[in-house]
Design a protein around this motif. Structure first.
Motif, PDB file in Angstrom:
ATOM      1  N   ALA A 107       0.731  -1.318   0.123  1.00 27.43           N
ATOM      2  CA  ALA A 107      -0.110  -0.034   0.226  1.00 27.43           C
ATOM      3  C   ALA A 107       0.688   1.217   0.054  1.00 27.43           C
ATOM      4  CB  ALA A 107      -0.936  -0.102   1.293  1.00 27.43           C
ATOM      5  N   GLU A 108       1.997   1.248   0.621  1.00 20.69           N
ATOM      6  CA  GLU A 108       2.848   2.370   0.795  1.00 20.69           C
ATOM      7  C   GLU A 108       3.365   2.664  -0.450  1.00 20.69           C
ATOM      8  OE1 GLU A 108       3.993   2.731   5.618  1.00 20.69           O
ATOM      9  OE2 GLU A 108       5.521   1.804   4.156  1.00 20.69           O
ATOM     10  N   LEU A 109       3.987   1.653  -1.035  1.00 22.40           N
ATOM     11  CA  LEU A 109       4.807   1.781  -2.268  1.00 22.40           C
ATOM     12  C   LEU A 109       3.646   2.349  -3.401  1.00 22.40           C
ATOM     13  CD1 LEU A 109       7.001   1.160  -4.019  1.00 22.40           C
ATOM     14  CD2 LEU A 109       6.324  -1.053  -4.419  1.00 22.40           C
ATOM     15  N   THR A 110       2.659   1.670  -3.557  1.00 19.29           N
ATOM     16  CA  THR A 110       1.771   2.235  -4.405  1.00 19.29           C
ATOM     17  C   THR A 110       1.318   3.564  -4.300  1.00 19.29           C
ATOM     18  OG1 THR A 110       0.626  -0.145  -4.767  1.00 19.29           O
ATOM     19  CG2 THR A 110      -0.890   1.678  -5.314  1.00 19.29           C
ATOM     20  N   ILE A 111       0.887   4.057  -2.960  1.00 19.36           N
ATOM     21  CA  ILE A 111       0.375   5.538  -2.663  1.00 19.36           C
ATOM     22  C   ILE A 111       1.900   6.327  -3.136  1.00 19.36           C
ATOM     23  CG2 ILE A 111       0.117   7.077  -1.078  1.00 19.36           C
ATOM     24  CD1 ILE A 111      -1.294   4.740   0.746  1.00 19.36           C
ATOM     25  N   ALA A 112       2.849   5.906  -2.770  1.00 19.71           N
ATOM     26  CA  ALA A 112       4.226   6.897  -3.033  1.00 19.71           C
ATOM     27  C   ALA A 112       4.569   6.997  -4.599  1.00 19.71           C
ATOM     28  CB  ALA A 112       5.257   5.959  -2.415  1.00 19.71           C
ATOM     29  N   ALA A 113       4.363   5.812  -5.296  1.00 18.16           N
ATOM     30  CA  ALA A 113       4.608   5.750  -6.606  1.00 18.16           C
ATOM     31  C   ALA A 113       3.684   6.493  -7.231  1.00 18.16           C
ATOM     32  CB  ALA A 113       4.472   4.273  -7.052  1.00 18.16           C
ATOM     33  N   ASN A 114       2.441   6.478  -7.133  1.00 16.34           N
ATOM     34  CA  ASN A 114       1.433   7.533  -7.731  1.00 16.34           C
ATOM     35  C   ASN A 114       1.894   8.924  -7.412  1.00 16.34           C
ATOM     36  OD1 ASN A 114      -1.183   5.799  -9.072  1.00 16.34           O
ATOM     37  ND2 ASN A 114       0.042   4.636  -7.622  1.00 16.34           N
ATOM     38  N   PHE A 115       2.093   9.066  -6.220  1.00 14.83           N
ATOM     39  CA  PHE A 115       2.602  10.476  -5.782  1.00 14.83           C
ATOM     40  C   PHE A 115       3.738  11.039  -6.630  1.00 14.83           C
ATOM     41  CE2 PHE A 115       5.619  13.275  -3.561  1.00 14.83           C
ATOM     42  CZ  PHE A 115       4.964  14.408  -3.123  1.00 14.83           C
ATOM     43  N   VAL A 116       4.707  10.239  -6.961  1.00  9.26           N
ATOM     44  CA  VAL A 116       6.045  10.519  -7.497  1.00  9.26           C
ATOM     45  C   VAL A 116       5.754  10.835  -8.984  1.00  9.26           C
ATOM     46  CG1 VAL A 116       8.190   9.420  -8.558  1.00  9.26           C
ATOM     47  CG2 VAL A 116       7.672   9.069  -6.378  1.00  9.26           C
ATOM     48  N   GLU A 117       4.765   9.867  -9.893  1.00 10.39           N
ATOM     49  CA  GLU A 117       4.747  10.305 -11.111  1.00 10.39           C
ATOM     50  C   GLU A 117       3.979  11.726 -11.195  1.00 10.39           C
ATOM     51  OE1 GLU A 117       5.397   8.463 -14.729  1.00 10.39           O
ATOM     52  OE2 GLU A 117       6.099   7.960 -12.863  1.00 10.39           O
ATOM     53  N   VAL A 118       2.860  11.932 -10.350  1.00  5.65           N
ATOM     54  CA  VAL A 118       2.349  13.041 -10.541  1.00  5.65           C
ATOM     55  C   VAL A 118       3.128  14.088 -10.187  1.00  5.65           C
ATOM     56  CG1 VAL A 118       0.193  14.390  -9.760  1.00  5.65           C
ATOM     57  CG2 VAL A 118       0.225  12.079 -10.191  1.00  5.65           C
ATOM     58  N   TYR A 119       3.930  13.987  -9.111  1.00  4.36           N
ATOM     59  CA  TYR A 119       4.515  15.311  -8.514  1.00  4.36           C
ATOM     60  C   TYR A 119       5.541  15.605  -9.714  1.00  4.36           C
ATOM     61  CZ  TYR A 119       8.314  17.804  -5.776  1.00  4.36           C
ATOM     62  OH  TYR A 119       8.996  18.598  -5.421  1.00  4.36           O
ATOM     63  N   LEU A 120       6.192  14.802 -10.280  1.00  4.68           N
ATOM     64  CA  LEU A 120       7.319  15.077 -11.220  1.00  4.68           C
ATOM     65  C   LEU A 120       6.413  15.566 -12.487  1.00  4.68           C
ATOM     66  CD1 LEU A 120       9.473  11.723 -11.130  1.00  4.68           C
ATOM     67  CD2 LEU A 120      10.053  14.290 -10.293  1.00  4.68           C
ATOM     68  N   ALA A 121       5.437  15.162 -12.762  1.00  2.00           N
ATOM     69  CA  ALA A 121       4.956  15.800 -14.166  1.00  2.00           C
ATOM     70  C   ALA A 121       3.974  17.272 -13.863  1.00  2.00           C
ATOM     71  CB  ALA A 121       3.402  14.671 -14.160  1.00  2.00           C
TER      72      ALA A 121
END
Length: 487
Positions: A107-121
């Motif tokens: 759950a933590e990895l999935t939340i963080a990974a989606n955060f990362v992709e949107v943050y960088l975009a």
């Protein structure tokens, strides 16, 4: 290149594949004033593999440093980051698979990974960024949406199934409330009750738990009937529609009516599968047309019929900033320049049961010899489906797994396995994340595209002599060539 109607951008860049619509592409499109979209499919695996490849530009680590939940970034880096990158022949470390009770680590990895992709975009500008999910890949959706919302995503786009529950899900997540997304369990009875993936964001929320911006929700539909049903109920009414025709790349809705195939085995679509844009205007919501609308004439035609604009996939999938691995992008572009990209609508390839557009390329999973030589396995499990076991518990299976294993999983029918490709591994390979197997075997890719390469050919024709590839800005400029003539 900043043309927008009062109801939204003229152009939405499609959320394609696994990491093809990555943050670099979405950011480049958003900077033109249009809407960039990142693919939310399997981002937990994509993020883990980028870190294992060394995160050479430092982008993933920079974004993780801004993740607002203490301790999560450190745990992810400790597990997956390999300084300098893993050896090319070494396998990627596995990521846990989703179930109805996913582990906190996943759950933590999935939340963080989606955060990362949107943050960088979104980094460094205030343009629009959306994220695209498939309703068929339902178990990660609440976790992915929450991570994207932590990064301030502007739009959430969902297709490949009925997205009726998404408006309520986004409402709950915005206020950090517990949410449940119903999950279909094959073989379940009414006595089993409703199965759902449940998520309580309060257990993962940043300190202070300030309300999040609720993103706009765009339902991806292939028929007026589905759009009408969603729009009629205040609880399911989206903020907009994307209407995808059967010529769009990736997964397509099945043809309406009795199942028919042509003499090459491809599903037959007819007039019942064509949505007239004018029929969408009565819902009073902005909408974008997709599937063979990715040209200046297509945009003009859609807008003249009442659409806000168009969603474009294929032209962006083969631009410089897309996440497709360079080798495969080059091979398809070479075919496009000659006017000959063989794209097949394969009714059997996808484990989801949805038709799937596959570019026919030697060396990929479209090649029958490559398919036959690949050992069947399912080690990523992104497209697994839930089923009821005889004891009433829930198991998971995939038609692309070994046939004997599929048969043993709740009596899965062997006929369901025929022709199924492992899209999980194939799409990972297409984006440059191919898994390495024992004996030096490398997972082959599967390449998808829409059937209309008109814009790609025109963009290639216009390239100056010192360039071999076109950019996202070129796609936008081309589509908006007649923008002064648009309403």
């Amino acid at each position: 290149m900043t043309a927008r109607s009062a109801r939204g951008p003229r152009i939405i860049q499609g959320g394609m594949g696994v990491a093809v619509s990555g943050w670099r592409l979405a950011r480049a499109v958003s900077l033109t004033g249009q809407m960039g979209v990142v693919s939310g499919t399997a981002l937990e695996i994509v993020c883990a593999r980028r870190l294992q490849q060394g995160d050479l530009g430092g982008d993933i680590r920079r974004a993780l440093a801004h993740f607002p939940v203490p301790g999560v970034a450190e745990r992810i880096l400790r597990t997956y980051y390999v300084a300098g990158g893993k050896p090319a022949t070494a396998p990627f470390r596995p990521v846990l698979r989703f179930s109805l009770q996913p582990s906190r680590v996943l759950a933590e990895l999935t939340i963080a990974a989606n955060f990362v992709e949107v943050y960088l975009a979104k980094e460094g500008h205030d343009g629009l960024i959306g994220i695209n999910y498939l309703r068929k890949i339902e178990l990660p959706i609440p976790f992915g949406c929450y991570g994207a919302m932590l990064a301030g995503v502007d739009h959430v786009l969902v297709g490949a199934g009925n997205p009726a529950h998404l408006p309520g899900l986004l409402d709950g997540l915005a206020s950090h409330q517990p949410v449940a997304l119903p999950v279909r369990v094959q073989g379940a009875t009414s006595a089993d009750g409703q199965h759902a993936i449940r998520f309580d964001p309060r257990a993962y929320a940043p300190p202070g738990q300030h309300p999040l911006k609720r993103p706009r929700f765009d339902a991806i539909v292939a028929s007026v009937d589905l759009a009408e049903g969603l729009a009629a109920d205040p609880g399911t009414r989206p903020d907009g529609f994307i209407v995808e025709g059967a010529t769009a790349g990736g997964h397509n809705a099945p043809p309406r009516g009795p199942r028919r195939v042509d003499d090459t085995g491809q599903p037959v679509y007819d007039d019942r599968d064509v949505v007239d844009p004018r029929s969408m205007t009565r819902f009073g919501l902005p909408f974008w047309m997709a599937g063979s609308y990715g040209t200046p004439a297509g945009l003009a035609r859609a807008v003249a019929a009442g659409a806000t604009g168009v969603q474009v996939g294929t032209a962006f999938a083969y631009c410089e900033e897309s996440g497709m691995a360079a080798e495969w992008k080059r091979r398809v572009v070479e075919l496009a320049a000659r006017g000959d990209v063989p794209v097949r609508t394969d009714g059997r390839a996808s484990p989801t049961g949805f038709p799937f557009k596959v570019v026919q390329l030697p060396g990929t999973l479209s090649d029958e010899d490559v398919y036959a030589d690949r050992e069947r396995l399912c080690d990523l499990g992104v497209l697994r489906t839930a089923y009821r076991k005889p004891d009433g518990s829930v198991g998971y299976r995939c038609p692309a797994e070994p046939v004997a294993m599929y048969r043993s999983h709740g009596g899965g029918r062997e006929a369901n396995t025929a022709g199924r490709r492992c899209l999980c591994n194939g799409l990972m390979a297409a984006a440059g994340f191919a898994q390495q197997r024992a004996g030096g075997y490398t997972e082959p890719p599967v390449i998808t595209a829409g059937t209309d390469f008109t814009a790609v050919r025109e963009l290639l024709r216009r390239l100056p002599a010192d360039r071999q590839t076109y950019r996202a800005t070129d796609v936008v400029a081309h589509l908006l060539e007649t923008e002064k003539e648009l309403p």
